[in-house]
Scaffold this active site. Structure first.
Site, short mmCIF file in Angstrom:
data_model
loop_
_atom_site.label_atom_id
_atom_site.label_comp_id
_atom_site.label_asym_id
_atom_site.label_seq_id
_atom_site.Cartn_x
_atom_site.Cartn_y
_atom_site.Cartn_z
N CYS A 64 11.48 1.28 4.46
CA CYS A 64 11.74 -0.17 3.76
C CYS A 64 13.31 0.28 3.51
CB CYS A 64 10.78 -0.40 1.99
SG CYS A 64 10.60 1.11 1.35
N LYS A 123 -6.23 4.03 -2.42
CA LYS A 123 -6.28 2.94 -1.34
C LYS A 123 -5.34 2.92 -0.03
CE LYS A 123 -7.19 -0.75 1.25
NZ LYS A 123 -6.44 -0.14 2.76
N GLU A 144 6.41 -2.41 -5.17
CA GLU A 144 7.73 -2.38 -4.06
C GLU A 144 6.96 -2.65 -2.49
OE1 GLU A 144 9.41 -0.43 -1.22
OE2 GLU A 144 8.27 1.54 -1.59
#
Length: 469
Positions: free
Chosen positions: A268, A160, A234
């Site tokens: 990130c 997804k 994460e």
């Protein structure tokens, strides 16, 4: 609501897809479940053959898929090509190493006999269908770093992907099919976030992995927890970048520019908070600000572009709110601080933001606590290593960290006390297939990559053979 590609450099709709209906989702779930029952028995050599073929195909497709990624989410095309190459490298690494990483483990013979067994061992077996909920910022890499180990372990995947990168998502399904993986081993679900819960609760889905925002991770983790299913998360990061007196300041400042604006600042693991000792603060700030100011902002499809647009209009608005809040509360803008002037070339409606450096950060500013997902850096002046570590750890996140020092004692102190999933000395954070990747605190849990990552979605099975054996 359609799942659409909107070019962030121009604001123009490129293509759109209707979300999959329930009948199609059911068919893909059934295919994945059926595929697992036979795929799990294939030898490592066959899986490696298919994964190596996928790597070769990705190399052949590099320019095409790089352009697709750039149009979908705005990363400079040079970075997009590098991302594709990195994915092929990771595929080859797992093709070569998976069998070794998942080899049977044999306890000490004395312990085996003490347990009453004639022999005993641990065998890693695949869990089944793994749902991957993936973000847009590294639309190939985030998926491949899950898919390569999962497929080599004998699992199958349902992807997804983020709704703004549907073409990349469909490409990945096609890539694995062309490489020879059996039908149903890797499928893309074009669905909105509202449809994720039903898929995750389906009994045919064994586990889930998510890379994304903290709210998204909290939602997936709570659903999976209710279903008692394994998850790896994460999430965000607000990585500290410490510069201490013994550092090579010129190199630290030059690297800091790349570390902050990689992927247009939307990473990130990008360094975001630059914590600099007072003895070298002025020299570092001058060099770093000059480097940020000199970056070329523009069309991400042009080779000379350093920084492209933010991925969405909302993403830029969120970034602007953080900067405006900091300025209202007294932060100094050393460079940037707003939208660039006229870029021309049809880019007037793109979601661009100037590389920005803010100084004089205080704890009451939102930017001190929240992740800046864009090319905005915050500068802190600290008196000593103790203060540097206190500021570095004063965040809800703990993904990675950087420390620039030549002092062995300072390195050991940072290795011991920085609260993060990684500490990178005298260089910028980067992921590599051979090194485990993940965070602590609100940056998530579990690990990707290396042996740690491939074993996350395996059943570590104890095999005990009694004396009669």
């Amino acid at each position: 609501m359609p799942i659409a590609t909107v070019n962030p450099a121009t604001g123009e709709l490129v293509t759109s897809y209707d979300p999959f209906g329930q009948d199609r989702i059911e068919r893909l779930l059934a295919e994945a479940d059926t595929a697992f029952r036979t795929y799990r028995t294939t030898p490592f050599s066959r899986r490696a053959e298919w994964l190596l073929r996928a790597a070769d195909l990705l190399d052949e497709d590099r320019d095409t898929i790089a352009r697709t990624m750039t149009v979908e989410m705005g990363k400079p095309v040079t970075a997009a090509r590098a991302e594709a190459a990195k994915c092929a490298k990771a595929m080859r690494w797992y093709a070569r190493n998976a069998e070794r990483l998942l080899a049977d483990e044999h306890p000490d013979p004395d312990d085996v006999h003490d347990s009453g067994a004639s022999r005993a061992l641990v065998r890693y077996r695949p869990l089944g269908v793994v749902l991957a909920v993936m973000p847009w910022n590294f639309p190939l890499w985030q998926v491949v770093r899950f898919a390569a180990p999962a497929l080599m372990a004998g699992n199958v995947g349902l992807l997804k992907h983020a709704s703004n990168v549907p073409q990349t998502a469909l490409y990945l399904e096609d890539l694995f099919l062309r490489a020879g993986f059996p039908e149903g081993c890797f499928r893309t679900l074009l669905i909105g976030s509202g449809a994720v819960e039903a898929v995750l609760r389906d009994p045919r889905v064994a586990a889930a992995t998510l890379t994304g925002s903290e709210p998204a991770g909290r939602s997936v983790a709570s659903i999976a927890g209710d279903e008692v299913k394994k998850t790896v998360l994460e999430l965000g990061g607000s990585d500290p970048y410490l510069v201490l007196p013994s550092a090579d300041v010129a190199k630290a400042a030059a690297t800091a520019v790349t570390a902050r604006v990689q992927n247009n600042g939307q990473s990130c693991i990008a360094a975001k908070r630059f914590i600099v000792h007072a003895d070298v603060y002025d020299a570092f700030a001058e060099r770093f600000t000059a480097g940020m100011r000199e970056l070329n902002v523009g069309d991400p499809l042009q080779e000379a572009t350093d920084v492209g647009p933010l991925s969405s209009e909302q993403g830029r608005a969120d970034l602007e709110e953080l900067v405006d809040d900091a300025v209202r509360r007294g932060a100094a803008v050393l460079c940037g601080g707003g939208r660039p002037g006229s870029l021309g070339g049809g880019l007037e409606n793109g979601w661009f933001y100037d590389p920005t450096v803010l100084a004089g950060i205080t704890p009451d500013m939102r930017v001190h606590r929240e992740e800046t997902f864009g090319p905005v850096a915050t500068l802190y002046r600290v008196a000593d290593l103790d203060e540097a570590i206190r500021v570095a750890n004063d965040t809800p996140f703990g993904l990675s960290s950087n420390a620039w020092t030549r002092d062995p004692a300072e390195k050991e102190r940072c290795a011991r006390d920085l609260e993060a999933g990684g500490v990178f000395f005298n260089g910028m954070t980067a992921s590599h297939p051979a090194l485990p990747f993940g965070g602590v605190k609100r940056s998530g849990y579990g690990r990707e990559l290396a042996g740690h990552g491939i074993r996350e979605f395996c059943n570590a099975t104890t095999l005990w053979y009694g004396p009669e054996e």
